[in-house]
Design an enzyme around this catalytic site. Structure first.
Site, PDB file in Angstrom:
ATOM      1  N   LYS A 281      70.293  78.370 103.281  1.00 12.27           N
ATOM      2  CA  LYS A 281      70.958  79.402 104.063  1.00 12.27           C
ATOM      3  C   LYS A 281      69.944  80.478 104.438  1.00 12.27           C
ATOM      4  CE  LYS A 281      75.537  81.532 103.858  1.00 12.27           C
ATOM      5  NZ  LYS A 281      76.717  81.699 102.973  1.00 12.27           N
ATOM      6  N   GLU A 367      93.171  79.562  97.549  1.00 12.71           N
ATOM      7  CA  GLU A 367      94.152  80.642  97.494  1.00 12.71           C
ATOM      8  C   GLU A 367      95.414  80.234  96.735  1.00 12.71           C
ATOM      9  OE1 GLU A 367      91.424  81.324 100.900  1.00 12.71           O
ATOM     10  OE2 GLU A 367      92.633  79.614 100.233  1.00 12.71           O
ATOM     11  N   ARG A 395      98.174  80.529 103.209  1.00 13.63           N
ATOM     12  CA  ARG A 395      98.055  79.266 102.487  1.00 13.63           C
ATOM     13  C   ARG A 395      98.784  79.287 101.147  1.00 13.63           C
ATOM     14  NH1 ARG A 395      91.955  77.051 102.930  1.00 13.63           N
ATOM     15  NH2 ARG A 395      92.083  76.379 105.091  1.00 13.63           N
TER      16      ARG A 395
END
Length: 707
Positions: A281, A367, A395
């Site tokens: 990254k 979640e 969600r």
């Protein structure tokens, strides 16, 4: 012209030499650093997928071959390679989206950018192609944490069950949890594992060994175990192959040749294959690599050389206010703990984690698990605070309803990025929570209007131990404190005009907007009361009584108009037999295009000028209707009187006066000229309405004949 500027589509990549591919990668990184620094956006993830994106588009034929990105913020390089190189308005109004967009390109498939969904999409697309006999490949790129989501593993389970359905999964592993496997032997083993001939040999050997009496089964199991152990010595593919997926890797994701080789092998295999790519990254940009927090996952407008922000700071953010206050609460209460779903820094829990490392859990992109785990923590005697983005709580609705609320668990949900988020686009607006959650019994929802209220209401929320509570706030800087001038029940009165006609119910951060709208209305002679309900669910019992003192109630919320706070207020007034109309101002039922928050609010009419104008129009319409209703009986009564007079004259043998009877305007003689002026327009409207209802007669027909 640079190589990047010459790329108009994926086919332009095919003829590039190895040296040109390397140069293209450097050009893309330089472009991304400067372009994203001008607009803000996801920089680190895209710097890490440059070579992977190039290899994908060299091996596959997009859009015939479907390439899916999970999550979509890794798609900037994909955009560049598919002909979209104008990043001047990235994430801005009229510019490119920060995620894949079907409106932009036929190369984009998934727009929602809620993580962990691409494998489910890929499973469905591959099934559709198999059923319809279509050619082409389906490739799902999943990374940047998306593989931590439970939906991804549900999809993997289904994908692995279809041994004969081609589907390629590319895991973009930018955490470097494995060391790259290099060398000819490892490459040869990967090739063997993804060839049909290898599978045929295994099947033939299995049949032969199992057909041998006495020792066949035992020998097969021993050799099969030896085979798996032999492979495990070179690559950590065990978990994926245990699911039934062919595993290739780990591959150096920054070696275009190695990635292309792996993709071509997977392309030839007639079944599901997982390619494990190791990437870095922030690759190629030292400030990003050195940024330990998130390697410049997301940046604002900045100087690409110094990395200093260029946009002026408007003060502390809502997130930082929450982050500081939850630490103070944690210091006072040892039972308060925190949970987040792969968002520790973005939701403001980093300070809490540093201060109380044993009292915070990052559950990954999960979640649903966060909500259920919170129910367990609450039942165990703690008070969990679950901090997520508002859009991602969608969600976990079932878990909030059935695990938290049903069991009356004292859990506090903190929703960051509530309402219009703006530049992040349709899938990241937190515009549904106050509608979806209205149906949850016992849930209490707070929408603070300023920093002081956020701190106060957070403390009120964590004091509730027998029901879930929720606090929501937007993605922006906190404005100045909005003081209350009075309190009615639990309502903060922010403004009270003389003999007010309109009650403005300001939900959370819409308080300043409502105060400005009230000022505009009062300049037009319409006095207002402005209240902040603070806790918007349930509706405060004092609100219906206060509403009864006004001609009109207007609810202004940064949430969907459908089934939101406005609907709850209207229901409460109806239940209390308060016959006052309710105007609802909020977000329309549509997916909002990306733009700055202020621009989006202006486009949907959530501005003081628009709100004041529409309220004025509503009052004018009500006045007009009232005038008509008052005038109609008077007009009808005068007409009856005229008919009586005419009939009486006829009975006496007298002719009526020339021009018919003189009908006095309504109110004349009692209200003077004022009454006449109100009655005359009313009669005209009645006449117009009667004319509009009259069917076309002979005169109209004769005109048609003449024409």
């Amino acid at each position: 012209m640079t190589i990047l500027e010459s790329i108009r589509g994926p086919r332009d990549l095919k003829a590039l030499s190895e040296a040109e591919i390397g140069q293209l990668g450097d050009e893309i990184r330089e472009f991304l650093v400067h372009a994203v620094a001008r607009t803000g956006g996801h920089l680190g993830p895209n710097l890490g997928v440059v070579e992977l994106s190039i290899a994908l588009h060299r091996v596959f034929e997009s859009p015939v071959d479907r390439i899916l990105w999970d999550t979509g913020h890794q798609s900037y390089v994909h955009k560049l390679l598919t002909g979209r190189q104008d990043f001047s308005k990235l994430r801005g109004k009229g510019g490119l989206s920060g995620y894949p967009s079907r409106e932009e390109s036929e190369h984009d498939i998934i727009e929602n950018s809620h993580a962990s969904t691409a494998l489910g999409w890929a499973d469905g697309l591959a099934k559709a192609r198999q059923v319809q006999g279509e050619k082409g490949h389906v490739v799902a790129v999943i990374g940047d944490g998306a593989l931590t989501g439970g939906m991804a593993w549900e999809a993997l389970n289904n994908i692995a069950a279809a041994k004969d359905r081609p589907l390629i999964i590319v895991v973009n592993d930018n955490e470097r949890s494995y060391s790259p496997t290099i060398g000819g032997l490892a490459n040869h083993l990967a090739t063997l594992r993804t060839t049909d001939s290898y599978e045929k040999v295994l099947a033939w050997g299995k049949d032969v060994l199992l057909g041998m009496p006495v020792v066949g089964g035992t020998l097969y199991e021993s050799l099969h175990g030896a085979k798996k152990g032999f492979k495990d010595a070179f690559a950590p593919q065990g978990m994926f192959e245990d699911l039934g997926l062919k595993y290739v890797g780990p591959i150096d994701g920054h070696d275009v040749g190695a990635v292309e080789s792996a993709l071509r092998r997977a392309k030839r295999f007639h079944g599901p294959v997982l390619i494990h790519c190791l990437t870095e990254k922030g690759r190629g940009y030292e400030p990003a690599i050195a940024h330990e927090e998130d390697h410049f996952h997301t940046v604002g407008v900045m100087d690409p050389l110094t990395c200093e922000p260029l946009a002026p700071s408007n003060g502390p953010s809502w997130t930082s206010v929450f982050g500081d206050e939850i630490v103070r609460i944690g210091e006072a209460r040892e039972d308060v703990v925190a949970i987040t779903a792969a968002m520790l820094h973005p939701v403001g829990l980093a300070k809490f984690a540093a201060r109380f490392p044993d009292r915070v859990w990052d559950v990954g992109i999960a979640e649903q698990h966060a909500a259920v785990s919170a129910a367990g923590l609450a039942t165990g005697g703690l008070h969990p605070v679950v901090a997520v983005y508002a859009t991602f709580l969608n969600r976990a609705f079932d878990q909030l309803l059935m695990d938290v609320a049903l069991h009356r668990c004292g859990v506090t949900f903190v929703l960051d990025r509530a309402g219009v988020t703006g530049v992040d686009g349709a899938s990241h607006n937190g515009m549904w929570d106050m509608s979806i959650l209205q149906v949850v019994p016992g849930l209490r929802i707070a929408a603070p209007r300023d920093a002081d209220q956020l701190c106060a209401q957070l403390r009120e929320a964590v004091a509730v131990d027998d029901a879930p509570t929720l606090i929501r706030f937007p993605k922006e800087s906190v404005g100045p404190v909005v003081p209350a001038v009075d309190r009615v029940g639990g309502l903060d009165v922010l403004h009270r005009g003389e003999r007010p006609e309109v009650l403005l119910v300001a939900v959370g951060v819409m308080a300043p907007v409502c105060l400005q709208a009230a000022e505009l209305l009062e300049a037009r002679g319409v006095n207002c009361t402005v209240v902040d309900p603070r806790w918007v669910k349930p509706v405060d019992p004092a609100l219906p009584g206060l509403a009864a003192e006004h001609r009109l109630v207007a609810v202004v919320e940064d949430n969907s108009r459908a089934a939101g706070v406005g609907s709850a207020v209207a229901l409460a007034l109806g239940d209390a037999e308060v016959d006052v109309p309710v105007r609802r101002f909020g977000i329309p039922e549509q997916f909002l295009a990306h733009a700055k928050r202020g621009e989006v609010l202006a486009d949907i009419g959530l501005t003081p000028v628009e709100i004041a104008g529409r309220i004025s129009a509503s009052l004018a319409t009500r006045d007009a209707r009232s005038t008509v209703m008052e005038a109609e009986p008077a007009v009808e009564g005068q007409a009856s009187e005229a008919r009586r007079v005419v009939n009486g004259q006829a009975a006496e043998g007298k002719a009526p006066a020339s021009g018919g009877s003189k009908v006095r305007p309504a109110g004349q003689g009692t209200s003077g000229a004022s009454g006449a002026s109100r009655a005359q327009p009313a009669r005209q409207r009645v006449a117009k309405r009667q004319t509009a209802k009259k069917p076309a007669g002979k005169e109209h027909a004769s005109k048609e004949k003449q024409e």
